[in-house]
Design an enzyme around this catalytic site. Structure first.
Site, PDB file in Angstrom:
ATOM      1  N   THR A 285      25.806  55.716 -14.009  1.00  0.00           N
ATOM      2  CA  THR A 285      26.075  55.266 -15.368  1.00  0.00           C
ATOM      3  C   THR A 285      25.347  56.183 -16.344  1.00  0.00           C
ATOM      4  OG1 THR A 285      25.925  53.401 -16.910  1.00  0.00           O
ATOM      5  CG2 THR A 285      24.145  53.623 -15.327  1.00  0.00           C
TER       6      THR A 285
ATOM      7  N   HIS B  35      15.179  47.261  -2.701  1.00  0.00           N
ATOM      8  CA  HIS B  35      14.013  47.596  -1.881  1.00  0.00           C
ATOM      9  C   HIS B  35      14.072  46.937  -0.495  1.00  0.00           C
ATOM     10  CE1 HIS B  35      10.394  49.587  -1.217  1.00  0.00           C
ATOM     11  NE2 HIS B  35       9.589  49.011  -2.108  1.00  0.00           N
TER      12      HIS B  35
END
Length: 436
Positions: free
Chosen positions: A345, A397
């Site tokens: 983006t 994560h």
């Protein structure tokens, strides 16, 4: 009578909204003409006319319907005139121009001067005196204008005829200026006192996007890491080769293609960043399909460029231009927005300096690009001004460790700062030469 049915956006979608009719009931429509916009959870689709004829609308705008329902009917027995050809349009335009030209030669013209509060200065058909620049903004009352027109006088004639200014003339001007200021102030107060609200229904696409963004925050262990990229080399390439690139490929060379290619090569080297979690399994594609976020009037859409790791920069630019255009015009299909393995983006086009982009599920990472600003940087012990972009990688994560996330950004940074590495699979020239 031909039934025009609601198209299916995809197998998993059972409801859509007929958002807007682009024609009225009873209108004459032509084959392939856009009739209506249909909004689903994932995209905005166009309803097109399969044949020419007279339309009869069966579903009101704003109604929720199922794929396969009849939206309208077209009566093909009604005679439809052919579209005006470009040659006919040209002939018609030339004819209008000729009529205007004839009018200008034979009729008096009234020319409105900017800033004259709607009053216009007449130029008599018998005496077309041009007004000098110093008098072009003189205000004229309607009665004065009629008298000047009857006498065949221009503004310059009147100004030259004034022998002196009286105190009453000055007082009249002062009073007029004061009144204008008072009216302006009243207008400002009126505008400031307006406290209206506008309400509009949230589209299905916007509602679905909202749900997805909230689920990302709740269902992932999202973390963002940052770095900075010296854009000097890429900017130099664009400056030196832009004209040749446009001449050869018919489109401009942008920054996005460099980041797409660099990201694809970095993802091939660090496949965990290209992976995703499917229940209790880790799925790692051996290809790179990158979703590119595109802002459209209907909201954010993410068309997918397939197999970026195998494409050239020109090929990437061409595909990106095509998909972005289709997304903004509402012509993009669900298939063209499905199946990405990674997302990029670019908030820099809106002036964003830094951000923490949200992951596009079920993907595990997203790269955020930002604006380019001249900044002082240390280069071989000296301070230099370089064009710098901050980049951000948000990642899940649960799946991606710091080593891979930070390493991915470092790989992208190196390839943007040394674009020749893109030719050697992300390696520098010497390492490739030595087969290291």
């Amino acid at each position: 009578m031909i039934d025009v049915k609601i198209p299916s956006p995809g197998e998993s979608i059972t409801e859509v909204e007929l958002a807007t009719w682009m024609v009225n009931d009873g209108d004459i429509v032509h084959k392939d003409q856009d009739l209506a916009e249909i909004e689903s959870d994932k995209a905005t689709l166009m309803l097109n006319a399969p044949e020419s004829g007279k339309i009869s609308i069966k579903v009101e705008a704003g109604t929720t319907v199922s794929p396969g329902e009849v939206a309208c009917r077209i009566d093909t027995s009604v005679e439809v005139p052919d579209d005006i050809s470009e040659e006919d349009k040209k002939d018609s335009t030339d004819e209008v121009k000729e009529k205007i030209s004839e009018t200008e030669e034979t009729e008096p013209i009234e020319k409105e001067q900017p800033g004259n509060s709607g009053f216009s200065e007449p130029i008599s058909g018998q005496k077309q005196n041009k007004v000098s620049d110093k008098n072009k903004n003189v205000k004229i009352t309607p009665l004065a204008r009629e008298k000047m027109k009857a006498a065949g006088l221009s503004v310059d004639d009147i100004v030259r005829g004034l022998k002196k200014l009286s105190a009453s003339d000055v007082d009249a001007v002062i009073e007029g200026v004061s009144q204008e200021k008072s009216e302006l102030a009243d207008g400002r107060e009126t505008a400031a006192s307006v406290r209206n609200e506008k309400r509009e229904k949230m589209s299905r696409l916007r509602k679905k996007l909202s749900q997805r963004l909230v689920s990302v925050k709740n269902e992932t262990a999202m973390l963002t890491t940052f770095n900075e990229v010296d854009m000097s080399a890429v900017m130099k390439i664009r400056k030196e080769y832009q004209d040749k690139f446009v001449e050869k490929h018919g489109l401009k060379l942008g920054f996005m293609s460099f980041f797409l290619k660099a990201s694809a090569l970095a993802l091939m080297a660090r496949p965990r960043v290209n992976s995703m979690i499917d229940k209790e399994e880790i799925v790692t594609p051996e290809y790179v399909d990158i979703s590119v976020a595109v802002q459209t009037p209907k909201g954010l859409m993410v068309p997918v460029i397939r197999n970026v790791e195998k494409r050239s920069l020109a090929d990437i630019e061409s595909e990106l231009k095509k998909l972005a255009g289709k997304a903004r015009s509402g012509k993009i299909s669900l298939e063209e927005m499905s199946g990405g393995t990674f997302t990029i983006t670019n908030g820099g086009v809106f002036g964003s300096m830094l951000s923490t982009p949200l992951i596009n599920p079920p993907q595990s990472a997203i790269l955020g690009m930002h604006n380019i600003i001249d900044r002082p940087v240390a280069v071989k012990g000296k301070v230099e001004i370089r064009p710098v972009m901050y980049v951000a990688l948000s990642y899940d994560h649960r799946l991606i460790d710091g080593k891979d996330s930070v390493g991915f950004l470092m790989d992208v940074k190196k390839m943007i700062e040394q674009p020749e590495m893109l030719l050697y699979g992300g390696n520098d020239v010497i390492s490739s030469l030595l087969e290291l």
